[in-house]
Design a protein around this motif. Structure first.
Motif, PDB file in Angstrom:
ATOM      1  N   ALA A  46       0.864  -1.240  -0.179  1.00 57.12           N
ATOM      2  CA  ALA A  46       0.124   0.043  -0.195  1.00 57.12           C
ATOM      3  C   ALA A  46       0.900   1.457   0.071  1.00 57.12           C
ATOM      4  CB  ALA A  46      -0.800   0.173   1.147  1.00 57.12           C
ATOM      5  N   ASP A  47       1.924   1.151   0.818  1.00 56.58           N
ATOM      6  CA  ASP A  47       2.792   2.528   0.821  1.00 56.58           C
ATOM      7  C   ASP A  47       3.495   2.919  -0.516  1.00 56.58           C
ATOM      8  OD1 ASP A  47       3.813   4.270   2.819  1.00 56.58           O
ATOM      9  OD2 ASP A  47       5.673   3.386   2.469  1.00 56.58           O
ATOM     10  N   GLU A  48       3.839   1.842  -1.167  1.00 54.09           N
ATOM     11  CA  GLU A  48       4.430   1.890  -2.621  1.00 54.09           C
ATOM     12  C   GLU A  48       3.640   2.131  -3.706  1.00 54.09           C
ATOM     13  OE1 GLU A  48       7.060  -1.537  -2.798  1.00 54.09           O
ATOM     14  OE2 GLU A  48       8.481  -0.749  -1.170  1.00 54.09           O
ATOM     15  N   ASP A  49       2.524   1.845  -3.362  1.00 53.11           N
ATOM     16  CA  ASP A  49       1.237   2.233  -4.438  1.00 53.11           C
ATOM     17  C   ASP A  49       0.890   3.493  -4.583  1.00 53.11           C
ATOM     18  OD1 ASP A  49      -1.057   2.390  -5.955  1.00 53.11           O
ATOM     19  OD2 ASP A  49      -1.966   0.505  -5.376  1.00 53.11           O
ATOM     20  N   ILE A  55      -3.916   4.773   4.774  1.00 50.31           N
ATOM     21  CA  ILE A  55      -4.155   3.415   5.038  1.00 50.31           C
ATOM     22  C   ILE A  55      -4.758   3.451   6.290  1.00 50.31           C
ATOM     23  CG2 ILE A  55      -3.028   1.147   5.743  1.00 50.31           C
ATOM     24  CD1 ILE A  55      -0.452   2.366   4.050  1.00 50.31           C
ATOM     25  N   VAL A  56      -5.849   2.489   6.242  1.00 47.73           N
ATOM     26  CA  VAL A  56      -6.450   2.272   7.678  1.00 47.73           C
ATOM     27  C   VAL A  56      -6.590   0.808   8.156  1.00 47.73           C
ATOM     28  CG1 VAL A  56      -9.125   2.096   8.758  1.00 47.73           C
ATOM     29  CG2 VAL A  56      -8.593   3.873   6.980  1.00 47.73           C
ATOM     30  N   ARG A  97       5.760   5.810   4.814  1.00 50.97           N
ATOM     31  CA  ARG A  97       5.685   7.136   4.578  1.00 50.97           C
ATOM     32  C   ARG A  97       4.354   7.569   4.486  1.00 50.97           C
ATOM     33  NH1 ARG A  97       8.595   6.704  -0.655  1.00 50.97           N
ATOM     34  NH2 ARG A  97       7.315   4.997  -0.302  1.00 50.97           N
ATOM     35  N   LYS A  98       3.381   6.727   4.172  1.00 51.34           N
ATOM     36  CA  LYS A  98       1.940   7.210   3.976  1.00 51.34           C
ATOM     37  C   LYS A  98       1.522   7.087   5.549  1.00 51.34           C
ATOM     38  CE  LYS A  98       1.531   6.595  -0.666  1.00 51.34           C
ATOM     39  NZ  LYS A  98       1.618   5.686  -1.618  1.00 51.34           N
ATOM     40  N   PRO A  99       0.326   7.921   5.793  1.00 51.73           N
ATOM     41  CA  PRO A  99      -0.295   7.975   7.147  1.00 51.73           C
ATOM     42  C   PRO A  99      -0.964   6.618   7.070  1.00 51.73           C
ATOM     43  CG  PRO A  99      -0.978   9.767   5.744  1.00 51.73           C
ATOM     44  CD  PRO A  99      -0.032   9.050   4.960  1.00 51.73           C
ATOM     45  N   VAL A 100      -0.966   6.097   8.393  1.00 49.29           N
ATOM     46  CA  VAL A 100      -1.854   5.005   8.778  1.00 49.29           C
ATOM     47  C   VAL A 100      -2.586   5.181   9.938  1.00 49.29           C
ATOM     48  CG1 VAL A 100      -1.359   2.522   9.763  1.00 49.29           C
ATOM     49  CG2 VAL A 100       0.167   3.456   8.281  1.00 49.29           C
TER      50      VAL A 100
END
Ligand code: HXC
Length: 262
Positions: A46-49, A55-56, A97-100
């Protein structure tokens, strides 16, 4: 081709949001090594997409996660744990790097509480219960709980949780600042709220969101002078992005910004 998982469910409730649900209901989502391996893999994908903005992470109504898998751990020796660096892979979440966003219902105990604390935002259902009961098992938190809690709720409250093993309610967790807010009652409410928040974030410039996450996290590692300097430098750097030009032009032209994440 999407990977098949045994212990988690991965879905795309919105084109810009990935939802990961822990799915070991018979063990209240106890965090076995198999589960954690799948979780890390799904989060990394998910982070690399590039089309994913946030992301939840959630569990079930009864349990976000009732901790590390005690049955898997109970016969471990010091040599096993040390030689194989037991729990080292739990650190991978901190490198996303993306928020979770954690959507917590029911038990978030031990490693489950620590997993929630690794996320960037925690939303809680009124049924959420947080705690570090490791002391009852003759051990202590090993997934960062003592350190992250001490930074968030201070020494006295952290000591009480870690040394007594008592659970706290969603309300207490909110008052202490562990969770950003407690949502309304009702099944699925906390996931719904988390998805709304994730979608809101996914509508922003991904570069700015990544920068925002990076500088807030720096507050936990750096002293104030270093942190302020780091924030200012990252802020300056954003003037090199198309999204800054677009965001500010859109404001001046009284229209909605169309971010290109560039
Ligand atoms: C393995 C677990 C588990 C766990 C629950 N189960 N928690 N299995 N590891 N952490 C299993 C139970 O054994 C049981 O399996 C099934 O899930 C349902 O649990 P019950 O206990 O029957 O449910 P209930 O009576 O509702 O009690 C819920 C509970 C209790 C209060 C959350 O399950 C509990 O105290 N769990 C352990 C909580 C804990 O100590 N967590 C910290 C773990 S140590 P069967 O097969 O009997 O149906 C830890 C270390 C972290 O996290 C350090 C590094 C990360």
């Amino acid at each position: 081709e999407a990977p098949q998982y045994e212990n988690i469910l991965v879905s795309r409730p919105d084109p810009s949001v990935v939802l990961v649900q822990l799915n070991r209901p018979k063990a209240l989502n106890a965090l076995s090594s198999g589960l954690f391996k799948e979780l890390n893999e799904a989060l990394k994908i998910a982070d690399e997409d590039g089309s994913v903005g946030a992301i939840v992470l959630t569990g079930s109504e009864k349990a976000f996660a009732a901790g590390a898998d005690i049955k898997e751990m109970k016969d471990k020796t010091f040599s096993d744990a040390y030689k194989n660096n037991f729990l080292e892979s739990w650190g991978e979440i901190g490198r996303l790097r993306k928020p979770v966003i954690a959507a917590v219902s029911g038990y978030a105990l031990g490693g489950g509480c620590e997993l929630a604390l690794m996320c960037d935002i925690i939303l809680a259902s009124p049924t959420a219960k947080f705690g570090q009961p490791e002391i009852n098992l003759g051990v202590i938190p090993g997934g960062g709980g003592s350190q992250r809690l001490a930074k968030v709720i201070g020494k006295s409250r952290t000591m009480e949780l870690v040394l007594t093993g008592r659970n706290i309610s969603a309300k207490e967790a909110e008052n202490w600042g562990i969770v950003s807010r407690v949502v309304g009652e009702g099944e699925g409410e906390v996931v719904k709220e988390a998805l709304t928040t994730a979608k809101l974030i996914a509508g922003k410039s991904q570069i700015a969101v990544q920068a925002g996450k990076e500088v807030v996290n720096a507050a936990y590692d750096l002293n104030l002078a270093e942190g302020l300097r780091f924030e200012r430098r990252i802020f300056h750097g954003l003037f090199a992005t198309n999204d800054q030009k677009e965001g500010m032009a859109a404001f001046a032209e009284k229209r909605k910004a169309q971010f290109t994440h560039s």
